[in-house]
Design an enzyme around this catalytic site. Sequence first.
Site, PDB file in Angstrom:
ATOM      1  N   GLY A  77       0.811  -1.220   0.000  1.00 50.25           N
ATOM      2  CA  GLY A  77       0.000   0.000   0.000  1.00 50.25           C
ATOM      3  C   GLY A  77       0.839   1.262   0.000  1.00 50.25           C
ATOM      4  O   GLY A  77       0.390   2.307   0.470  1.00 50.25           O
ATOM      5  N   SER A  78       2.023   1.191  -0.566  1.00 55.91           N
ATOM      6  CA  SER A  78       2.976   2.311  -0.531  1.00 55.91           C
ATOM      7  C   SER A  78       2.417   3.606  -1.132  1.00 55.91           C
ATOM      8  O   SER A  78       1.930   3.611  -2.268  1.00 55.91           O
ATOM      9  CB  SER A  78       4.224   1.880  -1.291  1.00 55.91           C
ATOM     10  OG  SER A  78       5.008   2.994  -1.666  1.00 55.91           O
TER      11      SER A  78
END
Length: 355
Positions: free
Chosen positions: A84-85
Site C-alpha cells: 500500500g505504498s
Amino acid sequence: MIPLFNIFSRLKDRIPFFTIGGFPSPVQRLDGLCGLTGNKNLFVKKDDLCGTLYGGNKVRKLEFLLGDALANNYKHVITSGAAGSNHARATATYASVAHLKCTLMLFDQPTSSTVQKNLLADIIHNSSIFIDPSYESHRRHLEDVIETITEKELQAPYIIPAGGSSTVGSIGFVNAGFELADQIARGELPRPDSIFVTLGTMGTVAGLVLGLKASGISCKVHAVRVVADFVGNFDKCIILTEKTNKLLHDNDPAFPILSFSENDLIVYGNYFGNGYAIPTPEGERFIELISKSDTIELDSVYTGKCGAAFYDYVTNAGNKETVLFWNTKSSHEEPSLETPCNPESLPVSIRKYFT
Ligand SMILES: *Cc1c(COP(=O)(O)O)cnc(C)c1O
C-alpha cells in the site's frame, strides 16, 4: 521558476525538472492547537495539498526523479515499496502523466483501507504490479523483472529507489527549504526554531536539512522515525544530506559545501512503537486531537507518530518556540472503494487485499 533555481541559476540548466505543481504549499497557523497549548506560534506546512492528482511528500521528489528519467530518454520507470505504498502510488500517478510506463515491485503488508485505495490508484494509472510475499523475495524478483524489461524493450527501466530517496529525489526537499525561506521572507510565518517531520526512507529529512541550511535559515529538524532503526537513522540521513550537497555543488560551484551536526538534526526513535505501519496509542490520540482542533487529517503509519512527538514537544511547559509541523500526507480525494470492488475484476495477486 522554482526557488532553488532562482538562487542557483546554473542548476536550472543542469538539473532536469518535471513540473507536477501545487507549490509553494501553503503554511497555516494551527489556531486550534495554539489555543489548547497557549503557544501562538505553531504552524503547519501543507504538502498534503501539493500535486494535481495526489499529494504528500513524494511529489517533490518525483519532480526531480521523473525529470531525470525524461531528460535521459527513459521510457519506463520501476520502483519498490510495501503493497500500500504512498510512494508507489505517487510514482504510478505521475509516471502516467509523464507518459512513462511504470512497474511497481511491491511486498506484502497487512491490508487496510489505505492499502486498498493506493492499490486501486496504482491500477487506475495502468502500472504493472508485482507483489512478493517478503522483502527478501521482492529484492530477488526485482533483478529478474529489470532484466526482462530490458530485454523486451531494448532499454533498461529508470530505477527509482523505495520512497524516492536518492540524491536526485532529495533535491525536491532542498528546494522545499528554499521555498520555506521565501515564505518567511514574505511574512507568511516567523522563522521556525524547530520543524517536525516524519522519517522513513530519509529523502525528505535529508533534503530539508540541506535546504534549510543552504537558504540561511537556522532551524533544527526534529525527525520522527517510523521505520526500523537500520532503515533510517541520524548517520544515514547525514550521509544522504552530504551526497545531495555534493551533487548540487558539482552542478553549480556557487552552491556551498556545508557541514552538519546535532544542531541541525535530531532523530527520535521513541515514537515508533511496535513496528512499521503498526499504530501507537499516542499517535492515534494526536490524530483525534488535531482532527478536532484544526480539521487536519493525519495517518497512523507516518504523520500520526510524528504528530505525537510534536505534541509532546509543544506541550512541554515553558517551551515558547515557533514550531512548524510538516504534513507529508496526501489529502487529495481518494478513489472510491465501491466501484471496482468486484474482487474478480482485480488482478489475482491483488485480490487478497480486498477480501
Ligand atoms: C513516504 C512518507 C513519509 C516518509 O518520507 P521519507 O522521505 O521516505 O522519509 C512520511 N509521510 C508520508 C505520509 C509518507 O508517505
